[in-house]
Scaffold this active site. Structure first.
Site, PDB file in Angstrom:
ATOM      1  N   GLU A  32     -12.096 -29.262 -17.529  1.00  0.00           N
ATOM      2  CA  GLU A  32     -12.198 -30.363 -18.495  1.00  0.00           C
ATOM      3  C   GLU A  32     -10.883 -31.123 -18.486  1.00  0.00           C
ATOM      4  O   GLU A  32      -9.816 -30.513 -18.528  1.00  0.00           O
ATOM      5  CB  GLU A  32     -12.463 -29.799 -19.893  1.00  0.00           C
ATOM      6  CG  GLU A  32     -12.548 -30.887 -20.958  1.00  0.00           C
ATOM      7  CD  GLU A  32     -12.507 -30.330 -22.364  1.00  0.00           C
ATOM      8  OE1 GLU A  32     -13.559 -29.889 -22.855  1.00  0.00           O
ATOM      9  OE2 GLU A  32     -11.428 -30.354 -22.987  1.00  0.00           O
ATOM     10  N   THR A  38     -13.318 -35.588 -21.763  1.00  0.00           N
ATOM     11  CA  THR A  38     -13.481 -35.618 -23.219  1.00  0.00           C
ATOM     12  C   THR A  38     -13.570 -37.057 -23.741  1.00  0.00           C
ATOM     13  O   THR A  38     -13.201 -38.007 -23.050  1.00  0.00           O
ATOM     14  CB  THR A  38     -12.305 -34.906 -23.930  1.00  0.00           C
ATOM     15  OG1 THR A  38     -11.091 -35.530 -23.509  1.00  0.00           O
ATOM     16  CG2 THR A  38     -12.268 -33.437 -23.592  1.00  0.00           C
ATOM     17  N   TYR A  39     -14.058 -37.181 -24.982  1.00  0.00           N
ATOM     18  CA  TYR A  39     -14.153 -38.493 -25.631  1.00  0.00           C
ATOM     19  C   TYR A  39     -13.312 -38.454 -26.905  1.00  0.00           C
ATOM     20  O   TYR A  39     -13.320 -37.447 -27.621  1.00  0.00           O
ATOM     21  CB  TYR A  39     -15.616 -38.811 -25.991  1.00  0.00           C
ATOM     22  CG  TYR A  39     -15.787 -40.276 -26.297  1.00  0.00           C
ATOM     23  CD1 TYR A  39     -16.215 -41.159 -25.319  1.00  0.00           C
ATOM     24  CD2 TYR A  39     -15.450 -40.782 -27.552  1.00  0.00           C
ATOM     25  CE1 TYR A  39     -16.322 -42.513 -25.589  1.00  0.00           C
ATOM     26  CE2 TYR A  39     -15.544 -42.132 -27.829  1.00  0.00           C
ATOM     27  CZ  TYR A  39     -15.987 -42.990 -26.832  1.00  0.00           C
ATOM     28  OH  TYR A  39     -16.079 -44.334 -27.099  1.00  0.00           O
ATOM     29  N   GLY A  51     -18.411 -34.536 -32.869  1.00  0.00           N
ATOM     30  CA  GLY A  51     -17.047 -35.037 -33.060  1.00  0.00           C
ATOM     31  C   GLY A  51     -16.485 -34.505 -34.369  1.00  0.00           C
ATOM     32  O   GLY A  51     -17.227 -34.061 -35.255  1.00  0.00           O
ATOM     33  N   ASP A  52     -15.166 -34.515 -34.450  1.00  0.00           N
ATOM     34  CA  ASP A  52     -14.497 -34.018 -35.662  1.00  0.00           C
ATOM     35  C   ASP A  52     -14.314 -35.136 -36.668  1.00  0.00           C
ATOM     36  O   ASP A  52     -14.513 -36.312 -36.361  1.00  0.00           O
ATOM     37  CB  ASP A  52     -13.126 -33.440 -35.284  1.00  0.00           C
ATOM     38  CG  ASP A  52     -13.268 -32.026 -34.749  1.00  0.00           C
ATOM     39  OD1 ASP A  52     -14.133 -31.280 -35.258  1.00  0.00           O
ATOM     40  OD2 ASP A  52     -12.521 -31.676 -33.829  1.00  0.00           O
ATOM     41  N   TYR A  95     -20.156 -22.008 -30.559  1.00  0.00           N
ATOM     42  CA  TYR A  95     -18.932 -21.444 -31.142  1.00  0.00           C
ATOM     43  C   TYR A  95     -19.079 -19.933 -31.322  1.00  0.00           C
ATOM     44  O   TYR A  95     -19.634 -19.474 -32.333  1.00  0.00           O
ATOM     45  CB  TYR A  95     -18.644 -22.119 -32.495  1.00  0.00           C
ATOM     46  CG  TYR A  95     -18.500 -23.614 -32.341  1.00  0.00           C
ATOM     47  CD1 TYR A  95     -17.245 -24.183 -32.162  1.00  0.00           C
ATOM     48  CD2 TYR A  95     -19.618 -24.447 -32.311  1.00  0.00           C
ATOM     49  CE1 TYR A  95     -17.111 -25.555 -31.970  1.00  0.00           C
ATOM     50  CE2 TYR A  95     -19.495 -25.820 -32.114  1.00  0.00           C
ATOM     51  CZ  TYR A  95     -18.238 -26.356 -31.941  1.00  0.00           C
ATOM     52  OH  TYR A  95     -18.114 -27.710 -31.739  1.00  0.00           O
ATOM     53  N   HIS A 152     -18.692 -22.270 -35.868  1.00  0.00           N
ATOM     54  CA  HIS A 152     -18.031 -23.538 -36.183  1.00  0.00           C
ATOM     55  C   HIS A 152     -17.428 -23.423 -37.579  1.00  0.00           C
ATOM     56  O   HIS A 152     -18.043 -22.838 -38.476  1.00  0.00           O
ATOM     57  CB  HIS A 152     -19.048 -24.680 -36.137  1.00  0.00           C
ATOM     58  CG  HIS A 152     -18.429 -26.024 -36.357  1.00  0.00           C
ATOM     59  ND1 HIS A 152     -18.452 -26.652 -37.584  1.00  0.00           N
ATOM     60  CD2 HIS A 152     -17.730 -26.842 -35.525  1.00  0.00           C
ATOM     61  CE1 HIS A 152     -17.814 -27.813 -37.478  1.00  0.00           C
ATOM     62  NE2 HIS A 152     -17.373 -27.957 -36.248  1.00  0.00           N
ATOM     63  N   GLN A 211       1.789 -21.720 -30.067  1.00  0.00           N
ATOM     64  CA  GLN A 211       0.321 -21.691 -30.026  1.00  0.00           C
ATOM     65  C   GLN A 211      -0.265 -20.463 -30.731  1.00  0.00           C
ATOM     66  O   GLN A 211      -1.454 -20.437 -31.027  1.00  0.00           O
ATOM     67  CB  GLN A 211      -0.155 -21.735 -28.568  1.00  0.00           C
ATOM     68  CG  GLN A 211       0.079 -23.108 -27.932  1.00  0.00           C
ATOM     69  CD  GLN A 211      -0.264 -23.126 -26.460  1.00  0.00           C
ATOM     70  OE1 GLN A 211      -0.081 -22.136 -25.745  1.00  0.00           O
ATOM     71  NE2 GLN A 211      -0.770 -24.255 -25.983  1.00  0.00           N
TER      72      GLN A 211
END
Ligand code: FAD
Length: 319
Positions: free
Chosen positions: A19, A50-51, A126-127, A180, A184, A247
């Site tokens: 990706e 990705t978008y 989308g978030d 997920y 999610h 991270q």
């Protein structure tokens, strides 16, 4: 070719895919090619792009007042997909969002994709925009990924929004959706999330790509639960190596997932040495990948995040 056809043709052998993110606005395709050129020897049959939806920021202007400004930092998904297919002859999979699109804008993007010969899409909600706090659809936009899947599936049956179109060409999109393993973050529990995942599959989704995870058992349990719930499409594991100390906190915060104790301890043990932290993360991802491959997963899908050297090291050890 469709992602599901590649998986079927592999006949149980594990594929590899990557990706990539569109470059920041003002950047060029060179950064995408610099990421992908060194990865093409692993022969990924498809590459996801990705978008990124427009967001709002408050920018301080002369005089001290703040102006609300719409910013889209990473445009270009459709053009990048066309460019990838053109350069490498592999299939590019654009991510398509509910957020930021009305249903007719969605239809127009899908028409563009079909004209470009792009046959796969990953359909996502989308978030939330930072400014909104929770996900807000456009007026006349989709609220959930399942609605986007239904629209694409409708077009695959030749049904467009304009009922007056005669002899409309049916599109042939292979539709992927997100899953997920650790649920999610908005879902009340995993069972409920799986119910909605099944709705996406029943509506026409043909494969699932998972959110990243660092404990393979979480993926194996998720697949088992999906199968028990009647979800029988391929479930492609998404993988990302942890490479930096911060991270340990940012991955759980951003992706709502758990990091296994052994991984955390191996990073903590070398916390003052950046090179060793990265090495620990790479080794973890290699072990994860090898185990998943031995278990016969359909494809290992790596989130490159622009770190091609790391992803190459992992791919070299696994494929
Ligand atoms: P949905 O499937 O719509 O689910 C969203 C939430 O709503 C879940 O909690 C679900 O349980 C619930 N839900 C679903 N259907 C219903 C219903 N009918 N009624 C009530 N509740 C429901 N984001 C980007 O902005 N760009 C990207 O390119 C991108 N790529 C991604 C790739 C992968 C592989 C993954 C895993 C995520 C990606 N994301 C991307 C992030 C994704 O957009 C977010 O995780 C988003 O919050 C949820 O998207 P979804 O498609 O899973 O939503």
């Amino acid at each position: 070719m469709k992602v599901t056809d590649y998986i079927a043709a592999a006949a149980g052998n594990t594929l590899i895919s990557f990706e990539v993110l569109p470059p920041l606005k003002g950047g060029s395709m060179k950064s995408i090619f610099d990421t992908l050129d060194p990865l093409m020897e692993f022969k990924p049959p498809f590459i996801d792009v990705t978008y990124h939806r427009e967001d709002f920021e408050y920018i301080k202007r002369p005089g001290g007042h703040y102006e609300k400004t719409a910013i889209r930092k990473r445009p270009g998904t459709v053009g990048i997909c066309a460019s990838i297919t053109n350069r490498y002859g592999v299939d590019a999979v654009p991510h398509l969002l509910c957020g930021g699109f009305t249903v007719s804008e969605t239809e127009n993007v899908l028409i563009d994709l079909a004209f470009l010969g792009i046959q796969n899409v990953l359909a996502l909600r989308g978030d939330a925009r930072h400014f909104d706090g929770k996900f807000v659809a456009e007026d006349h936009g989709h609220n959930y990924a399942v609605d986007l899947v239904k629209q694409i599936a409708d077009m695959n049956h030749g049904n467009y929004l304009d009922e007056h179109i005669k002899n409309a060409q049916a599109t042939e999109f292979c539709i992927g959706v997100a899953g997920y393993p650790e649920k999610h973050f908005e879902a009340p529990n995993l069972d409920m999330d799986l119910r909605y995942l099944k709705e996406k599959v029943d509506a026409g989704a043909q494969y699932i790509v998972t959110q990243m995870f660092f404990d393979n058992q979480v993926y194996f349990d998720f697949v088992e639960k999906c199968r028990a719930a009647g979800i029988d499409v391929p479930i492609v594991p998404g993988l990302k190596p942890l490479t930096k100390y911060y991270q340990l906190n940012s991955i759980p915060r951003l992706f709502h997932i758990n990091l296994p104790s052994d991984l955390v301890e191996s990073v903590e043990a070398v916390k003052d040495d950046r090179r060793k932290i990265k090495q620990a993360g790479i080794e973890w991802c290699i072990q994860q990948s090898k185990e998943l491959k031995a278990a016969g997963v359909p494809c290992l899908h790596y989130y490159t995040m622009g770190d091609v050297k790391t992803i190459r090291k992992i791919a070299e050890s696994v494929f």
